[in-house]
Write a protein that holds these residues in place. Sequence first.
Motif, PDB file in Angstrom:
ATOM      1  N   MET A 104       0.864  -1.176   0.000  1.00  0.00           N
ATOM      2  CA  MET A 104       0.000   0.000   0.000  1.00  0.00           C
ATOM      3  C   MET A 104       0.899   1.225   0.000  1.00  0.00           C
ATOM      4  SD  MET A 104      -2.969   1.065   2.601  1.00  0.00           S
ATOM      5  CE  MET A 104      -3.043   2.764   3.153  1.00  0.00           C
ATOM      6  N   GLY A 105       0.710   2.059  -1.018  1.00  0.00           N
ATOM      7  CA  GLY A 105       1.501   3.280  -1.106  1.00  0.00           C
ATOM      8  C   GLY A 105       0.607   4.482  -0.908  1.00  0.00           C
ATOM      9  N   THR A 106       1.067   5.420  -0.129  1.00  0.00           N
ATOM     10  CA  THR A 106       0.320   6.658   0.075  1.00  0.00           C
ATOM     11  C   THR A 106       1.170   7.811  -0.420  1.00  0.00           C
ATOM     12  OG1 THR A 106      -0.644   5.683   2.056  1.00  0.00           O
ATOM     13  CG2 THR A 106      -0.937   8.041   1.747  1.00  0.00           C
ATOM     14  N   LEU A 107       0.691   8.457  -1.476  1.00  0.00           N
ATOM     15  CA  LEU A 107       1.450   9.563  -2.054  1.00  0.00           C
ATOM     16  C   LEU A 107       1.341  10.784  -1.181  1.00  0.00           C
ATOM     17  CD1 LEU A 107       0.341   9.119  -5.759  1.00  0.00           C
ATOM     18  CD2 LEU A 107       2.642   8.735  -4.880  1.00  0.00           C
ATOM     19  N   SER A 108       2.421  11.557  -1.171  1.00  0.00           N
ATOM     20  CA  SER A 108       2.374  12.822  -0.444  1.00  0.00           C
ATOM     21  C   SER A 108       1.531  13.809  -1.248  1.00  0.00           C
ATOM     22  CB  SER A 108       3.786  13.365  -0.264  1.00  0.00           C
ATOM     23  OG  SER A 108       4.403  13.515  -1.544  1.00  0.00           O
ATOM     24  N   GLU A 109       1.316  14.967  -0.656  1.00  0.00           N
ATOM     25  CA  GLU A 109       0.446  15.920  -1.328  1.00  0.00           C
ATOM     26  C   GLU A 109       1.017  16.382  -2.658  1.00  0.00           C
ATOM     27  OE1 GLU A 109      -1.194  18.398   2.084  1.00  0.00           O
ATOM     28  OE2 GLU A 109      -1.914  19.493   0.323  1.00  0.00           O
ATOM     29  N   ASP A 110       2.323  16.579  -2.695  1.00  0.00           N
ATOM     30  CA  ASP A 110       2.913  17.023  -3.957  1.00  0.00           C
ATOM     31  C   ASP A 110       3.259  15.853  -4.862  1.00  0.00           C
ATOM     32  OD1 ASP A 110       6.279  17.670  -2.602  1.00  0.00           O
ATOM     33  OD2 ASP A 110       5.037  15.867  -2.708  1.00  0.00           O
ATOM     34  N   GLU A 111       2.944  14.652  -4.389  1.00  0.00           N
ATOM     35  CA  GLU A 111       3.165  13.408  -5.144  1.00  0.00           C
ATOM     36  C   GLU A 111       4.610  13.214  -5.548  1.00  0.00           C
ATOM     37  OE1 GLU A 111       0.326  12.873  -8.276  1.00  0.00           O
ATOM     38  OE2 GLU A 111      -1.371  13.019  -6.884  1.00  0.00           O
ATOM     39  N   LYS A 112       5.482  13.748  -4.745  1.00  0.00           N
ATOM     40  CA  LYS A 112       6.898  13.522  -5.040  1.00  0.00           C
ATOM     41  C   LYS A 112       7.486  12.399  -4.183  1.00  0.00           C
ATOM     42  CE  LYS A 112       8.125  18.100  -6.758  1.00  0.00           C
ATOM     43  NZ  LYS A 112       7.578  17.732  -8.049  1.00  0.00           N
TER      44      LYS A 112
ATOM     45  N   MET B  15       6.345   8.891  -1.411  1.00  0.00           N
ATOM     46  CA  MET B  15       5.297   7.926  -1.091  1.00  0.00           C
ATOM     47  C   MET B  15       5.702   7.155   0.147  1.00  0.00           C
ATOM     48  SD  MET B  15       3.938   4.908  -3.640  1.00  0.00           S
ATOM     49  CE  MET B  15       5.455   3.994  -3.673  1.00  0.00           C
ATOM     50  N   ASP B  16       4.742   6.895   1.033  1.00  0.00           N
ATOM     51  CA  ASP B  16       4.974   5.960   2.141  1.00  0.00           C
ATOM     52  C   ASP B  16       4.508   4.581   1.668  1.00  0.00           C
ATOM     53  OD1 ASP B  16       3.907   8.281   4.761  1.00  0.00           O
ATOM     54  OD2 ASP B  16       5.809   8.046   3.680  1.00  0.00           O
ATOM     55  N   LEU B  17       5.385   3.634   1.803  1.00  0.00           N
ATOM     56  CA  LEU B  17       5.083   2.294   1.285  1.00  0.00           C
ATOM     57  C   LEU B  17       5.009   1.302   2.436  1.00  0.00           C
ATOM     58  CD1 LEU B  17       4.743   0.705  -1.391  1.00  0.00           C
ATOM     59  CD2 LEU B  17       7.197   0.239  -1.310  1.00  0.00           C
ATOM     60  N   SER B  18       3.894   0.588   2.525  1.00  0.00           N
ATOM     61  CA  SER B  18       3.755  -0.473   3.527  1.00  0.00           C
ATOM     62  C   SER B  18       3.580  -1.783   2.800  1.00  0.00           C
ATOM     63  CB  SER B  18       2.515  -0.242   4.395  1.00  0.00           C
ATOM     64  OG  SER B  18       2.609   0.980   5.066  1.00  0.00           O
ATOM     65  N   ALA B  19       4.226  -2.797   3.304  1.00  0.00           N
ATOM     66  CA  ALA B  19       4.141  -4.107   2.662  1.00  0.00           C
ATOM     67  C   ALA B  19       3.553  -5.118   3.636  1.00  0.00           C
ATOM     68  CB  ALA B  19       5.532  -4.560   2.209  1.00  0.00           C
ATOM     69  N   TYR B  20       2.699  -5.987   3.114  1.00  0.00           N
ATOM     70  CA  TYR B  20       2.104  -7.054   3.918  1.00  0.00           C
ATOM     71  C   TYR B  20       2.254  -8.357   3.182  1.00  0.00           C
ATOM     72  CZ  TYR B  20      -0.263  -3.069   6.023  1.00  0.00           C
ATOM     73  OH  TYR B  20      -0.534  -1.888   6.634  1.00  0.00           O
TER      74      TYR B  20
ATOM     75  N   ASP C  53       8.578   8.104   2.911  1.00  0.00           N
ATOM     76  CA  ASP C  53       9.148   9.127   2.010  1.00  0.00           C
ATOM     77  C   ASP C  53       9.994   8.523   0.904  1.00  0.00           C
ATOM     78  OD1 ASP C  53       9.667  11.212   4.920  1.00  0.00           O
ATOM     79  OD2 ASP C  53       7.950  11.098   3.555  1.00  0.00           O
ATOM     80  N   VAL C  54       9.453   7.575   0.251  1.00  0.00           N
ATOM     81  CA  VAL C  54      10.135   6.987  -0.913  1.00  0.00           C
ATOM     82  C   VAL C  54       9.963   7.963  -2.082  1.00  0.00           C
ATOM     83  CG1 VAL C  54      10.113   5.057  -2.542  1.00  0.00           C
ATOM     84  CG2 VAL C  54       9.623   4.643  -0.124  1.00  0.00           C
TER      85      VAL C  54
ATOM     86  N   VAL D 195       3.354   5.502 -11.626  1.00  0.00           N
ATOM     87  CA  VAL D 195       4.163   5.923 -10.478  1.00  0.00           C
ATOM     88  C   VAL D 195       5.459   5.130 -10.558  1.00  0.00           C
ATOM     89  CG1 VAL D 195       4.352   5.922  -7.969  1.00  0.00           C
ATOM     90  CG2 VAL D 195       2.181   6.497  -9.046  1.00  0.00           C
ATOM     91  N   ALA D 196       6.548   5.811 -10.552  1.00  0.00           N
ATOM     92  CA  ALA D 196       7.828   5.124 -10.743  1.00  0.00           C
ATOM     93  C   ALA D 196       8.765   5.391  -9.578  1.00  0.00           C
ATOM     94  CB  ALA D 196       8.477   5.595 -12.042  1.00  0.00           C
ATOM     95  N   PHE D 197       9.497   4.329  -9.210  1.00  0.00           N
ATOM     96  CA  PHE D 197      10.562   4.484  -8.221  1.00  0.00           C
ATOM     97  C   PHE D 197      11.540   3.343  -8.456  1.00  0.00           C
ATOM     98  CE2 PHE D 197       9.054   1.089  -5.397  1.00  0.00           C
ATOM     99  CZ  PHE D 197       7.711   1.022  -5.730  1.00  0.00           C
ATOM    100  N   ALA D 198      12.504   3.215  -7.618  1.00  0.00           N
ATOM    101  CA  ALA D 198      13.480   2.141  -7.793  1.00  0.00           C
ATOM    102  C   ALA D 198      13.736   1.477  -6.450  1.00  0.00           C
ATOM    103  CB  ALA D 198      14.784   2.679  -8.367  1.00  0.00           C
TER     104      ALA D 198
END
Lengths: 202, 623
Positions: free
Chosen positions: B299-307, B309-314, B436-437, B458-461
Amino acid sequence: MEQIALTEETDKNLMAAHCRGDSDAFGTIVQRYGPGLLGYLKKMSNENGQAEDFFQETFARVHQKASTFRGPRLKPWLYRIATNIAMDGFRKNSRLKFVSLNRQADSDDANPQESGERVLVDGGPGPSEAAQTAETKEQVQRAIADLPDRQRATLVLAYYQRLSYKQVAEVLGCSVGTVKTHMFRALKSLARRLPDVSGGAA
Amino acid sequence: MKGHPTEDNLIEYRFELAPEDRAREIGEHLADCADCRKRLAGLKNKFSALDLLRDDEGALSDTLLRETLERAAIGSLGRKSPLRPPLWIASAAAILIIGVILLTFQPKKGRHDEFEVAKSPAKPATEMDYRTLDEQAMPVESLKKESIAQEKPQALMSGVTDRMFMDSDSAVALADEIAEKAPFAPASAIELVTLPRRDNVQITIYNSADLTLVRERRDLTLKRGWNWLQFMWAGTLIDPTSLSLEPLAHNSRIDIQQMVYPARLKDIGRWLIRSEVSGQVPFEITYLTSGLSWRAFYMGTLSEDEKTMDLSAYVRVANNSGEDYEDARTRLIVGKVHILDRIAELAQRQYPYGRPEVSGKSGSTKGGWVSKYYWRGDGMPMLGDTLEMGYMDFDGLERKEIKKEGLSEYFLYTIEGTETIPDKWGKRLPSFEAEDVPVDSLYKYDENRWGRQTMRFVAFANDDEHELGETPIPDGTVRIFSQADGDGHLSYVGAAGVKYIPVNEEIELNMGAARLVKVDPVLMAVATENYQFDRQNNVTGWDEVRTWKIEITNARDLGVELEITRDFGTSYWDLTDEPADVDYKKHDAMRARFQLKLGPRTKRSFTYTVRTWHGTRQQDYRR
């Protein structure tokens, strides 16, 4: 009736004494009801180690809940606790079962020579009869063990522990009608599976 | 009563299950019917078999009595009860009970069925001390009886308790006394001693092959000599051919000889164990089962500026194996297992069984608390290495090994602590968390792939730069939310499946069609020119010139970045009129890609003209 009343009074007194801290009372309770309860649990579980585990757990819980006992008779209350523990235990236990085929470690019989052999007593039944009896016993045990838990509990309580159907209902927490249904179904299953015992057993 | 009673009626009558009126009717019928009386007698005879077990009452052994009282007494120590006796009474009671037991527990002359003791108390025991607490508290001399060396071999085997103590001298002295030939396994198993419940269970779930490796520890009670151990797997998905048994103590004195599957007995196997020691021995039992699976969810929650993301894994573990797993240490394998391919090779291998050990890098991502381990050393796999597991050979002689080579990536996750997962249950377990990913939000337009929809990504590494990178990320489903308002409410952005993400790999999540960002290409002009003809005056080549206007609308409150891909259907093309203020590059032989940014709530457009060469004109094409 007088005997029953005496037992009830004794049960209540014993439990009250135990609650007051009389350790002898608890020992008396274990001695009085233990053999029958252990026999019940052995038939329920068909495995001695597990039965003994349930047995200890039962009396541990009796001790914990002693103050909640309201009487008059201890036996149904005790068996109810034991049944609940056994049922919970069956649900939890691994279905990958391991059993040792060695002779029981704490058997009082002398000189078990090899694993699984029965010791023959001089003057008793001959080898073939003893083997036949052993075989039949095992068939009966297996037939009982294969019954669903509640049917098995009903059968063992009513037939072997000689509780009335009303007392069985009290132990299992259901109606007498349900007890009779369980009993009937258990007997029907057994009728198909029990071996013929010529001449009847003692 | 009309007609004869059925067998069911007779059963009800015999066991007083019938209603009163029916019981009376049956009774009246039986009085007049010899045949039915005979049937009833037959039924009674049949059920008399039940009486064979009537004498099997539970005689309370002193050991059981003592343990029962102790257990009840121990259970009371930590509990507050309004009726709890004063401490001195409890102590006095305990002493009284022990005293009573000791007085009644008199060793009888000639019986050696209580305790076997050290021949020489001066010599320290070389084995584990199996004495009970009471025995340990008593001076050894008080328990001492005849020395072992003087006793007859049969007597030593008689009635041994489950707690025995033997020192090395005794063991050596008795080494010759085990029968050379193993006995047959008994056909009947009347006196069954079930083994204690499992302890220290570890399950390792291999999703790719629906296999779970179970490791459990149990204490088995062995007697000196030959032991038959029976196991039953009815009602489970356990692979009985995978069962493996290994003693954790006295390895040199315990020999697991063979495993057999008795004829005509279903779901039953038996091990033959030769043991030079007596008493409780810890064993490790390993086997493969099926029916356990796991899936990762993110589950990823984007910040307001979408720069960021908080990522939780289950991880969700589902158990349909037929077994309950209580307090099990749970490990999850990411990767592929091809065990079936290697069965044939298995039979020829001679490698010893290795165990995964806790080693390598451990730790967690920022905010997380799951430990991750690499297998390494002793033939156990590292990342990118092979998977190895133990396997019991049917000849019962040596452990073999299953191995798979050439796996791309393989990783082992361990869930910290223990979990209880009953049969038919699923359980969600937290895996890791990262705050804050840094992410890139990107909109893409490519008609070949998505038609006329603009897609959101949405992209990250999975690397340090993105606050991750400590472990690979197993495949699963990612759900992304964004901040809907300042009050912490979230709005759903979209979901995407992710494949296994190795460390340092980039990931782009397709969130689905964008609602607030639109790309609309419009063909403004088409022309053909530069015709070429053959001798018959047929057209053999020509150029096509198209002018496109791309209109982009961003209805969002945030600026966006776009990537627009245009496919020209041929590798012979050229942009003759490149758009201004837009980054353009040749993406591949047939496609061009435009990248641009758009501010919040803005609309813009750009145009380009593309010339394509067709037919014989392609020969004139020069890049």
